[in-house]
Write a protein that holds these residues in place. Structure first.
Motif, mmCIF file in Angstrom:
data_model
loop_
_atom_site.group_PDB
_atom_site.id
_atom_site.type_symbol
_atom_site.label_atom_id
_atom_site.label_comp_id
_atom_site.label_asym_id
_atom_site.label_seq_id
_atom_site.Cartn_x
_atom_site.Cartn_y
_atom_site.Cartn_z
ATOM 1 N N ILE A 450 13.865 5.430 13.693
ATOM 2 C CA ILE A 450 13.865 5.323 12.226
ATOM 3 C C ILE A 450 13.433 3.927 11.787
ATOM 4 O O ILE A 450 12.596 3.760 10.895
ATOM 5 N N GLU A 451 13.989 2.921 12.452
ATOM 6 C CA GLU A 451 13.665 1.536 12.107
ATOM 7 C C GLU A 451 12.192 1.227 12.386
ATOM 8 O O GLU A 451 11.512 0.545 11.609
ATOM 9 N N GLY A 452 11.670 1.743 13.506
ATOM 10 C CA GLY A 452 10.271 1.507 13.853
ATOM 11 C C GLY A 452 9.308 2.139 12.866
ATOM 12 O O GLY A 452 8.299 1.531 12.489
ATOM 13 N N VAL A 453 9.595 3.376 12.448
ATOM 14 C CA VAL A 453 8.746 4.042 11.448
ATOM 15 C C VAL A 453 8.777 3.260 10.136
ATOM 16 O O VAL A 453 7.739 3.079 9.481
ATOM 17 N N ALA A 454 9.957 2.791 9.761
ATOM 18 C CA ALA A 454 10.079 2.005 8.527
ATOM 19 C C ALA A 454 9.241 0.729 8.607
ATOM 20 O O ALA A 454 8.586 0.347 7.636
ATOM 21 N N ARG A 455 9.222 0.088 9.761
ATOM 22 C CA ARG A 455 8.429 -1.135 9.913
ATOM 23 C C ARG A 455 6.935 -0.827 9.830
ATOM 24 O O ARG A 455 6.159 -1.592 9.262
ATOM 25 N N GLY A 456 6.524 0.296 10.411
ATOM 26 C CA GLY A 456 5.128 0.688 10.327
ATOM 27 C C GLY A 456 4.692 0.941 8.895
ATOM 28 O O GLY A 456 3.612 0.512 8.468
ATOM 29 N N LEU A 457 5.550 1.615 8.123
ATOM 30 C CA LEU A 457 5.227 1.887 6.722
ATOM 31 C C LEU A 457 5.250 0.620 5.881
ATOM 32 O O LEU A 457 4.430 0.440 4.975
ATOM 33 N N GLN A 458 6.200 -0.261 6.161
ATOM 34 C CA GLN A 458 6.232 -1.520 5.413
ATOM 35 C C GLN A 458 4.941 -2.307 5.634
ATOM 36 O O GLN A 458 4.387 -2.898 4.700
ATOM 37 N N TYR A 459 4.455 -2.291 6.865
ATOM 38 C CA TYR A 459 3.191 -2.972 7.161
ATOM 39 C C TYR A 459 2.050 -2.357 6.351
ATOM 40 O O TYR A 459 1.226 -3.080 5.781
ATOM 41 N N LEU A 460 1.998 -1.022 6.285
ATOM 42 C CA LEU A 460 0.933 -0.356 5.527
ATOM 43 C C LEU A 460 1.024 -0.680 4.036
ATOM 44 O O LEU A 460 0.007 -0.942 3.387
ATOM 45 N N HIS A 461 2.247 -0.646 3.503
ATOM 46 C CA HIS A 461 2.425 -0.799 2.057
ATOM 47 C C HIS A 461 2.346 -2.255 1.590
ATOM 48 O O HIS A 461 1.869 -2.530 0.486
ATOM 49 N N GLU A 462 2.824 -3.188 2.425
ATOM 50 C CA GLU A 462 3.041 -4.535 1.909
ATOM 51 C C GLU A 462 2.490 -5.677 2.763
ATOM 52 O O GLU A 462 2.072 -6.704 2.220
ATOM 53 N N ASP A 463 2.481 -5.517 4.085
ATOM 54 C CA ASP A 463 2.204 -6.677 4.932
ATOM 55 C C ASP A 463 0.783 -6.759 5.473
ATOM 56 O O ASP A 463 0.363 -7.825 5.927
ATOM 57 N N SER A 464 0.035 -5.673 5.493
ATOM 58 C CA SER A 464 -1.325 -5.726 6.023
ATOM 59 C C SER A 464 -2.257 -6.308 4.972
ATOM 60 O O SER A 464 -1.896 -6.463 3.802
ATOM 61 N N GLN A 465 -3.488 -6.596 5.395
ATOM 62 C CA GLN A 465 -4.469 -7.125 4.449
ATOM 63 C C GLN A 465 -4.921 -6.060 3.461
ATOM 64 O O GLN A 465 -5.564 -6.360 2.460
ATOM 65 N N LEU A 466 -4.584 -4.805 3.749
ATOM 66 C CA LEU A 466 -4.894 -3.688 2.856
ATOM 67 C C LEU A 466 -3.592 -3.081 2.359
ATOM 68 O O LEU A 466 -2.535 -3.269 2.953
ATOM 69 N N SER A 530 5.617 7.856 -2.811
ATOM 70 C CA SER A 530 5.447 9.207 -2.263
ATOM 71 C C SER A 530 5.567 9.179 -0.741
ATOM 72 O O SER A 530 6.073 10.133 -0.126
ATOM 73 N N ASP A 531 5.116 8.089 -0.100
ATOM 74 C CA ASP A 531 5.358 7.916 1.339
ATOM 75 C C ASP A 531 6.849 7.739 1.620
ATOM 76 O O ASP A 531 7.365 8.220 2.634
ATOM 77 N N VAL A 532 7.546 7.021 0.736
ATOM 78 C CA VAL A 532 8.990 6.824 0.891
ATOM 79 C C VAL A 532 9.704 8.170 0.874
ATOM 80 O O VAL A 532 10.634 8.408 1.652
ATOM 81 N N TYR A 533 9.266 9.071 -0.028
ATOM 82 C CA TYR A 533 9.862 10.411 -0.086
ATOM 83 C C TYR A 533 9.682 11.116 1.260
ATOM 84 O O TYR A 533 10.637 11.690 1.802
#
Length: 662
Positions: A450-466, A530-533
């Protein structure tokens, strides 16, 4: 009458005995340290449970690992069958050696065994260790099982002739076995039947594990030959094995492997190298040496120049082109179709990992020994050129340990192919929705996923250059590596946002019912929320051990007013305080996770699936709450969102759930 009955019974038992496979362990050895941690045995037996089927499904060779990254928990397994095996015979042979290994190596960290089934004439190999050995030559320990009988006296009288013919046979078998056949997964293998002067037929078989290089295979087999010559020369045959290879020779056909082998005469012994006569004319000697040195040098220089010129004229056909530009400044490795066909054995059916809505996924092995997952898109699948390019471009720019790694692509001869890292433990749905495998997912492991998936999504939403919205997050798109660490996969439906954008809208809704946020499924509105849902639905599935889809099927039998989705099922019991009805009864307890932390997970899941989009948390907030010892107050969840069918326009285009990992 009594004697007749006794004879009949005896004959029946004798017939049963003759029909039962009889196995001979050509080699069996338990070695390495002793383990006292029960987790090591559990991890080993888990790998064993599906090993026979996995070997057959992967073309006769399979390797995998399981357990936490620790010498006391991590187990690595390699298994194979002889080339030309029959599926059931291969499985039966492996089942036998697994049972034998469990009984004989109850507390040893390493073992290997080459096994012969005398009735079905099949052989198989099994090895497990507490360290990764894939692609590594392992020469010890070695096991020799010689025939107890010596060669006939008639042969012994002329051992020079026999020795020359035997060496010639062995050299021919060794050269053929150590030459990799890329058309077969079991690429290092050869069986020969040779006519000797003194003996009608002599049989020899050699095999290496397919993860070796040709040079390592040759060295391993040569060591086996040397073992026999040093220790048991003069015996009528022997089986010699090491962890990386196997050699056996005998005076009778010990496997069905020789049924279609053409008998050849033993070649004459190799002539000795000519010794240079130092007493010859010195000038002739010097002249010949100059020719020997200069002529090859000139030829090599000429060939080098030709290759340079041809390389400048033509594109590379080595299998991989390193710098393909998509006209937007981004580069990605392009694989030649020939390389892909070789790696997957022409998309061999037994290399198929699964079928998804957009195509099939195959396991492949590159010449370097690296395992890959090949996603072969099909025409008319719905993932067209734009989606194909979208996935390549996005994953080219994204690098995170919780995102699946794209190694390259191929778009040649109407083929559109994506090449990913191979993730051995398949997808999360294979575990969480399977009653047996779900028991492996302790709360500690589930929390990590669960924690790993959350980190992957956080990277997509907030931490990556995109800023990227996945739009199709679900359990089947979460892959698990050898350590059960999660990797978010399948970015064909992902959408790229500008940094100042927060939401978008589309007339083409894609995704999977049950995971889609209501505002997206109904109106085409999508955002990070919507990804959070979708994350919340996946989180609740992991807590409950129930699939949102399966729950829908169960609900079909109820009256209309009694039907409820998974989120509603959890919400109702949450507000009534019936937590025990929410939690998966098959989840093994963990010393690191308390019941309060499990309740916290339920709380987070309900916050993610709230109907009010603005009240759903960000992935940053979720990660903060997931801190095991975080002492903070979370918001009180409001009623969950419910998605009723049918949906008004725009009509969703759900993407079928792929049935396997990439």
């Amino acid at each position: 009458m009594g004697k007749s009955c006794l004879v009949t019974t005896f004959l029946s038992l004798l017939l049963l005995f003759l029909q039962t496979p009889k196995y001979v362990n050509a080699s069996f050895i338990c070695y390495g340290d002793f383990f006292n941690n029960v987790n090591y045995g559990v991890s080993r037996d888990f790998l064993f449970s599906s090993l026979p089927s996995n070997v057959v499904a992967n073309g006769g060779f399979y390797n995998a690992s399981f357990g936490r990254e620790s010498k006391d928990n991590r187990v690595h397994v390699v298994a194979l069958c002889r080339r030309g095996y029959e599926k059931q015979a291969c499985k039966t042979c492996l089942e036998h050696v697994i049972d034998d290994t469990k009984s004989k190596c109850t507390n040893r960290k390493e073992s290997f065994s080459w096994v012969t089934d005398q009735s079905d004439d099949v052989s198989c190999f099994l090895r497990y260790t507490n360290r990764s050995t894939f692609g590594k030559l392992e020469l010890s320990p070695n096991v020799i099982n010689p025939n107890p009988d010596n060669l006939d006296s008639s042969i012994s009288k002329n051992m020079i002739m026999f020795s020359e013919e035997w060496n010639a046979m062995v050299n021919r078998t060794l050269e053929a076995a150590s030459t990799a056949e890329t058309s077969s997964v079991l690429k290092y293998y050869n069986a020969t039947k040779t006519e000797f002067t003194q003996i009608p037929d002599v049989y020899a078989l050699m095999q290496c594990t397919p993860d070796l290089s040709p040079g390592d295979c040759k060295r391993c087999l040569r060591e086996c030959v040397n073992d026999f010559q040093k220790r048991d020369w003069g015996k009528r045959g022997a089986g010699i094995s090491r962890p990386s290879c196997y050699f056996r020779w005998d005076l009778y056909p010990f496997y069905k492997a020789f049924d279609n082998v053409t008998r050849v005469s033993a070649p004459p012994p190799q002539a000795s190298s000519t010794i240079l006569d130092c007493g010859r004319d010195k000038k002739r000697f010097q002249g010949s040496n100059i020719a020997i040195i200069v002529v090859p040098t000139v030829i090599n220089l000429f060939v080098f120049v030709v290759l340079i010129l041809s390389w400048k004229r033509k594109p590379s056909h080595t299998g991989i082109n390193e710098a393909l530009d998509w006209n937007d400044g981004q580069s990605m490795v392009r694989f030649d179709l020939g390389m892909i066909l070789m790696a997957t054995n022409n998309f061999f059916l037994e290399n198929k990992l699964g079928q998804g809505g957009f195509g099939s996924v195959y396991k492949g092995i590159l010449p370097s020994g690296q395992e890959i997952a090949v996603k072969r898109l099909i025409k008319g699948s719905g993932q067209g050129n734009m989606e194909f390019k979208n996935e390549v471009l996005l994953l080219t720019r994204l690098q995170h340990k919780n995102l699946v790694k794209l190694l390259g692509f191929c778009n040649e001869k109407d083929e559109e192919i994506l090449v990913y890292e191979f993730v051995p433990n398949a997808s999360l749905d294979r575990f969480i929705f399977d009653e047996e495998k779900r028991r492996i997912l302790t709360w500690d492991v589930r929390y990590t996923i669960i924690e790993g998936v959350a980190r992957g999504l956080q990277y997509l939403h907030e931490d990556s250059q995109l800023r990227i919205i996945h739009r199709d997050l679900k359990a089947s798109n979460i892959l698990l590596d050898a350590d059960m660490n999660p990797k978010v996969a399948d970015f064909g439906m992902a959408r790229l946002f500008n940094m100042d954008e927060t939401r978008g809208q589309t007339s083409r809704v894609v995704g999977t019912y049950g995971y889609m946020a209501p505002e997206y499924a109904t109106y085409g509105q999508f955002s990070a929320k919507s990804d959070v849902y979708s994350f919340g639905v996946m989180l609740l599935e992991m807590i409950c051990g129930k699939s949102n889809k399966n729950l829908e099927k169960e609900e079909e039998e109820k009256e209309e007013e009694e039907k409820e989705e998974l989120s509603a099922f959890v919400w109702k019991r949450w507000i009534e305080g019936r937590f025990e009805e929410i939690v998966d009864p098959l989840a093994a307890p963990s010393n690191n996770i308390s019941i309060n932390e499990v309740v916290k997970l339920i709380h987070i899941g309900l916050l993610c699936v709230q109907e009010n989009v603005s009240k759903r948390p960000s992935m940053t907030s979720i990660l903060f709450w997931l801190e095991r010892h975080a002492n903070t107050t979370m918001p009180v969840p409001t009623p969950v969102a419910l998605l009723t069918r049918p949906s008004p326009s725009p009509s969703p285009s759900p993407s079928p759930s792929p049935s396997s990992s990439l």
